[in-house]
Motif scaffolding. Structure first.
Motif, PDB file in Angstrom:
ATOM      1  N   PRO A 107      40.508  39.797  38.949  1.00  0.00           N
ATOM      2  CA  PRO A 107      39.811  39.827  40.242  1.00  0.00           C
ATOM      3  C   PRO A 107      40.713  39.291  41.350  1.00  0.00           C
ATOM      4  N   GLY A 150      38.464  44.469  38.876  1.00  0.00           N
ATOM      5  CA  GLY A 150      38.037  43.196  38.301  1.00  0.00           C
ATOM      6  C   GLY A 150      37.219  42.381  39.277  1.00  0.00           C
ATOM      7  N   GLU A 153      33.738  43.854  39.330  1.00  0.00           N
ATOM      8  CA  GLU A 153      33.044  43.691  38.063  1.00  0.00           C
ATOM      9  C   GLU A 153      32.557  42.266  37.836  1.00  0.00           C
ATOM     10  N   ARG A 154      33.314  41.295  38.319  1.00  0.00           N
ATOM     11  CA  ARG A 154      33.045  39.895  37.965  1.00  0.00           C
ATOM     12  C   ARG A 154      32.374  39.078  39.059  1.00  0.00           C
ATOM     13  N   LYS A 174      35.527  31.555  41.057  1.00  0.00           N
ATOM     14  CA  LYS A 174      35.521  32.570  40.001  1.00  0.00           C
ATOM     15  C   LYS A 174      36.877  33.259  39.882  1.00  0.00           C
ATOM     16  N   ASN A 190      39.505  33.214  36.601  1.00  0.00           N
ATOM     17  CA  ASN A 190      39.865  34.454  35.919  1.00  0.00           C
ATOM     18  C   ASN A 190      41.352  34.755  36.008  1.00  0.00           C
ATOM     19  N   PRO A 217      29.561  47.554  35.070  1.00  0.00           N
ATOM     20  CA  PRO A 217      29.920  46.203  34.642  1.00  0.00           C
ATOM     21  C   PRO A 217      30.304  46.187  33.175  1.00  0.00           C
ATOM     22  N   ARG A 218      30.936  45.113  32.755  1.00  0.00           N
ATOM     23  CA  ARG A 218      31.400  45.020  31.371  1.00  0.00           C
ATOM     24  C   ARG A 218      30.290  44.610  30.419  1.00  0.00           C
ATOM     25  N   GLY A 230      25.569  42.870  34.467  1.00  0.00           N
ATOM     26  CA  GLY A 230      26.657  42.580  35.386  1.00  0.00           C
ATOM     27  C   GLY A 230      26.153  42.267  36.781  1.00  0.00           C
TER      28      GLY A 230
END
Length: 338
Positions: free
Chosen positions: A95, A114, A117-118, A226, A230, A307-308, A312
């Motif tokens: 990210p 990323g 997604e996060r 965050k 990451n 999302p993963r 998400g």
């Protein structure tokens, strides 16, 4: 205060450049070195955005193939009073995000997959507000000027090494050898430190202005936390191959360099978060701040990327395959990295 500090650092670098030229004693060589360095950096200034985006394999998106992401940037640009920048997405699990472009009329912002997604919608809004603050503050121009001076100083050092201070001996300058040593060893190192200091100063300014644009300092604070966590565990091969790009990103994408010291390109993340938390506690987020519902309503549409996991931050996993450019719906055109 940050603007004054940046101006003082630029003035110091300019004075350092002139002092090295004087100590070496080669006035003509100083002019030639400066012109060459200026030409190189002028080329970079006009083409840096294209080069950086190409090096990161960024793909331009719009409201059709990345509706949520694009809508967030559009709303923030409106709030900041900026022209709509070009919007890019980078297929990278780390990210991160950056802004580029020589002025607000030719700006571009880029985020990694990323990041989308996060982070939540609100955190993404905080990050993109930070990047638009760089655009509004014309930090690209500031860093280009800094790079020009740093490059010129380094070039003078190279000239001093090859010429051996001969110009000074011709001028009977007793400081000739001192000038050579300063040019070879001290000046480039000092220029690097000043360049890093300016980069860190601009990050603090962009944090503050970004919080004012979205009106929610804690969104950016949460995002920085965050991203930093990451980045520590997710490798970024493109950035590692091109470490000169590191100062562009909101968080240093390289492994190592986590400390807020003379050798880091970014301020310590905890210091940045603390400054944003203090800003929020003082009610300095700006009037008419964006609300959570506003971000989600304005960005409402099919999710940009899947999302993963099932829950998400961009919503629950849909029953159908994702319709964005990174989905795997066989009935739709494949994404740019398929």
């Amino acid at each position: 205060m940050n603007t004054i500090r940046t101006a003082m650092l630029l003035a110091f670098m300019t004075a350092l450049f002139m002092a090295v030229g004087y100590l070496i004693g080669g006035g003509n060589g100083m002019v030639i070195a400066f012109l060459i360095a200026a030409a190189m950096n002028l080329f970079s200034y006009w083409n840096a955005d294209k080069m950086v985006l190409r090096m990161n394999n960024a793909v331009e998106v719009d409201e059709r193939n990345a509706p949520e992401y694009y809508a967030i940037v559009r709303e923030l640009a409106r709030r900041a009073g900026l022209p709509m920048p070009r919007v890019y997405l980078i297929d990278n699990p780390q990210p991160n995000a950056f802004a580029t472009g020589r002025n607000p009329q030719n700006a571009a912002v880029a985020a990694t997959t990323g990041l989308l997604e996060r982070l939540s919608h609100e955190e993404v809004a905080g990050v993109m507000a930070h990047e638009l603050a760089h655009v509004q503050n014309r930090d690209t121009l500031t860093m280009t000027i800094t790079a020009t001076l740093a490059g010129a100083i380094s070039m003078l050092g190279n000239f001093a090494f090859f010429l051996g201070g001969g110009g000074n001996r011709e001028n009977n300058n007793p400081l000739g050898m001192i000038g050579v040593l300063v040019a070879i060893i001290v000046a480039p190192f000092a220029a690097m430190l000043v360049q890093m200091a300016i980069s860190r100063t601009r990050e603090y300014s962009a944090d503050r202005r970004g919080a004012e644009i979205c009106g929610q300092p804690l969104w950016l604070a949460s995002a920085l936390d965050k991203i930093a966590r990451n980045v520590e565990r997710i490798h970024n091969p493109e950035a590692e191959r091109n470490p000169a790009m590191a100062p562009l990103f909101i968080i240093n994408p390289l492994s190592g360099e986590r400390m807020d010291n003379l050798f880091s390109t970014h301020p310590d993340t905890e210091n940045r978060i603390a400054a944003l938390q203090k800003m929020a506690s003082q009610g300095m987020g700006g009037s008419g701040g964006m609300s959570t519902s506003e971000v989600n309503i304005r960005s409402g549409a099919p999710r940009d990327i899947a999302p993963r996991n099932e829950g998400g931050p961009w919503g629950a996993k849909p029953s159908e395959p994702d319709a964005g450019p990174w989905g795997n719906n066989p009935a739709r055109p494949k994404g740019p990295w398929s």
